[in-house]
Motif scaffolding. Structure first.
Motif, PDB file in Angstrom:
ATOM      1  N   TRP A  16      10.712   9.911  39.835  1.00 22.35           N
ATOM      2  CA  TRP A  16      10.533  10.931  40.835  1.00 22.35           C
ATOM      3  C   TRP A  16      10.089  10.120  41.976  1.00 22.35           C
ATOM      4  CZ3 TRP A  16      11.842  15.037  43.118  1.00 22.35           C
ATOM      5  CH2 TRP A  16      11.385  15.844  43.808  1.00 22.35           C
ATOM      6  N   ASN A  17      10.971  10.319  43.110  1.00 21.49           N
ATOM      7  CA  ASN A  17      10.554   9.882  44.393  1.00 21.49           C
ATOM      8  C   ASN A  17      10.101  10.915  45.621  1.00 21.49           C
ATOM      9  OD1 ASN A  17      12.822  10.422  45.608  1.00 21.49           O
ATOM     10  ND2 ASN A  17      13.818   8.509  45.358  1.00 21.49           N
ATOM     11  N   GLY A  59       6.769   8.901  42.441  1.00 15.49           N
ATOM     12  CA  GLY A  59       6.291   7.376  41.854  1.00 15.49           C
ATOM     13  C   GLY A  59       6.198   7.630  40.392  1.00 15.49           C
ATOM     14  N   ASP A  60       6.043   8.569  39.872  1.00 14.01           N
ATOM     15  CA  ASP A  60       5.933   9.000  38.306  1.00 14.01           C
ATOM     16  C   ASP A  60       7.210   8.904  37.898  1.00 14.01           C
ATOM     17  OD1 ASP A  60       3.104   9.071  38.673  1.00 14.01           O
ATOM     18  OD2 ASP A  60       3.182  10.915  38.146  1.00 14.01           O
ATOM     19  N   TRP A  61       7.410   8.250  36.431  1.00 16.85           N
ATOM     20  CA  TRP A  61       8.518   8.411  35.941  1.00 16.85           C
ATOM     21  C   TRP A  61       8.627   9.749  35.117  1.00 16.85           C
ATOM     22  CZ3 TRP A  61      12.743   5.072  35.771  1.00 16.85           C
ATOM     23  CH2 TRP A  61      12.571   4.142  36.359  1.00 16.85           C
ATOM     24  N   ILE A  62       9.812  10.239  34.767  1.00 19.83           N
ATOM     25  CA  ILE A  62      10.025  11.585  33.804  1.00 19.83           C
ATOM     26  C   ILE A  62      10.788  11.017  32.731  1.00 19.83           C
ATOM     27  CG2 ILE A  62      10.670  13.836  33.785  1.00 19.83           C
ATOM     28  CD1 ILE A  62       8.838  13.311  36.043  1.00 19.83           C
ATOM     29  N   ILE A  63      10.210  11.225  31.636  1.00 17.01           N
ATOM     30  CA  ILE A  63      10.996  10.570  30.310  1.00 17.01           C
ATOM     31  C   ILE A  63      11.221  11.805  29.555  1.00 17.01           C
ATOM     32  CG2 ILE A  63      10.435   9.587  28.142  1.00 17.01           C
ATOM     33  CD1 ILE A  63       8.315   7.683  29.668  1.00 17.01           C
ATOM     34  N   LYS A  74       3.128   7.504  34.347  1.00 19.37           N
ATOM     35  CA  LYS A  74       2.768   6.851  35.259  1.00 19.37           C
ATOM     36  C   LYS A  74       3.557   5.532  35.481  1.00 19.37           C
ATOM     37  CE  LYS A  74      -0.381   9.737  37.281  1.00 19.37           C
ATOM     38  NZ  LYS A  74       0.142  10.334  38.566  1.00 19.37           N
ATOM     39  N   PRO A  75       3.780   4.977  36.688  1.00 16.17           N
ATOM     40  CA  PRO A  75       4.562   3.754  36.882  1.00 16.17           C
ATOM     41  C   PRO A  75       4.118   2.591  35.960  1.00 16.17           C
ATOM     42  CG  PRO A  75       4.158   4.567  38.984  1.00 16.17           C
ATOM     43  CD  PRO A  75       3.436   5.589  38.171  1.00 16.17           C
ATOM     44  N   THR A  81       5.337  -0.393  28.901  1.00 14.55           N
ATOM     45  CA  THR A  81       5.948   0.331  27.689  1.00 14.55           C
ATOM     46  C   THR A  81       7.450   0.031  27.571  1.00 14.55           C
ATOM     47  OG1 THR A  81       4.127   1.899  27.792  1.00 14.55           O
ATOM     48  CG2 THR A  81       5.942   2.225  26.299  1.00 14.55           C
ATOM     49  N   TYR A  82       8.099   0.113  28.567  1.00 18.79           N
ATOM     50  CA  TYR A  82       9.465   0.145  28.526  1.00 18.79           C
ATOM     51  C   TYR A  82      10.290  -0.867  29.362  1.00 18.79           C
ATOM     52  CZ  TYR A  82       8.586   5.007  27.109  1.00 18.79           C
ATOM     53  OH  TYR A  82       8.282   6.268  26.355  1.00 18.79           O
ATOM     54  N   GLU A  83      11.435  -1.138  28.750  1.00 15.03           N
ATOM     55  CA  GLU A  83      12.239  -2.249  29.641  1.00 15.03           C
ATOM     56  C   GLU A  83      13.850  -1.752  29.493  1.00 15.03           C
ATOM     57  OE1 GLU A  83      13.273  -5.219  25.884  1.00 15.03           O
ATOM     58  OE2 GLU A  83      11.758  -5.664  27.148  1.00 15.03           O
ATOM     59  N   ALA A  84      14.535  -2.213  30.602  1.00 15.50           N
ATOM     60  CA  ALA A  84      15.904  -1.542  30.505  1.00 15.50           C
ATOM     61  C   ALA A  84      16.727  -1.938  29.166  1.00 15.50           C
ATOM     62  CB  ALA A  84      16.884  -2.195  31.659  1.00 15.50           C
ATOM     63  N   ALA A  85      17.471  -1.034  28.778  1.00 16.49           N
ATOM     64  CA  ALA A  85      18.274  -1.127  27.767  1.00 16.49           C
ATOM     65  C   ALA A  85      19.710  -1.323  28.058  1.00 16.49           C
ATOM     66  CB  ALA A  85      18.333   0.094  26.761  1.00 16.49           C
ATOM     67  N   GLU A  86      20.502  -2.049  27.361  1.00 16.43           N
ATOM     68  CA  GLU A  86      21.943  -2.061  27.441  1.00 16.43           C
ATOM     69  C   GLU A  86      22.807  -0.827  27.421  1.00 16.43           C
ATOM     70  OE1 GLU A  86      23.549  -5.268  28.218  1.00 16.43           O
ATOM     71  OE2 GLU A  86      21.326  -6.041  28.247  1.00 16.43           O
TER      72      GLU A  86
END
Length: 86
Positions: A16-17, A59-63, A74-75, A81-86
């Protein structure tokens, strides 16, 4: 005490920006989340969760969790905790 590792799970998320209303609203459709502009010029998202209503700031992520639930992150925690997935 025994140790446990979190199972690898692929999640969906959007950051969210304060300007990406359409993307965020489409992503969270049907969740009951609302954008509130009374607290901030960029707006905050009020997200109903099992633990009560949680607030996402710009700035926060919505999961979207594994059972279709939504929650903010929180960013810095998201990055750890997360990394981009294919």
């Amino acid at each position: 005490m025994a140790k446990y590792r979190k199972k690898p799970v692929v999640i969906e998320a959007v950051q969210w920006n304060g300007a990406n209303h359409l993307i965020t609203e489409t992503f969270m459709k049907g969740s009951g989340a609302t954008i509130d502009y009374s607290q901030s010029k960029l707006g905050v998202i009020q997200i109903p969760t099992l633990e009560g209503v949680m607030t996402a700031q710009a700035g926060d992520w919505i999961i979207k969790g594994v059972q279709g639930e939504f929650y903010p992150c929180k960013p810095d925690i998201f990055e750890q905790t997360y990394e981009a997935a294919e």
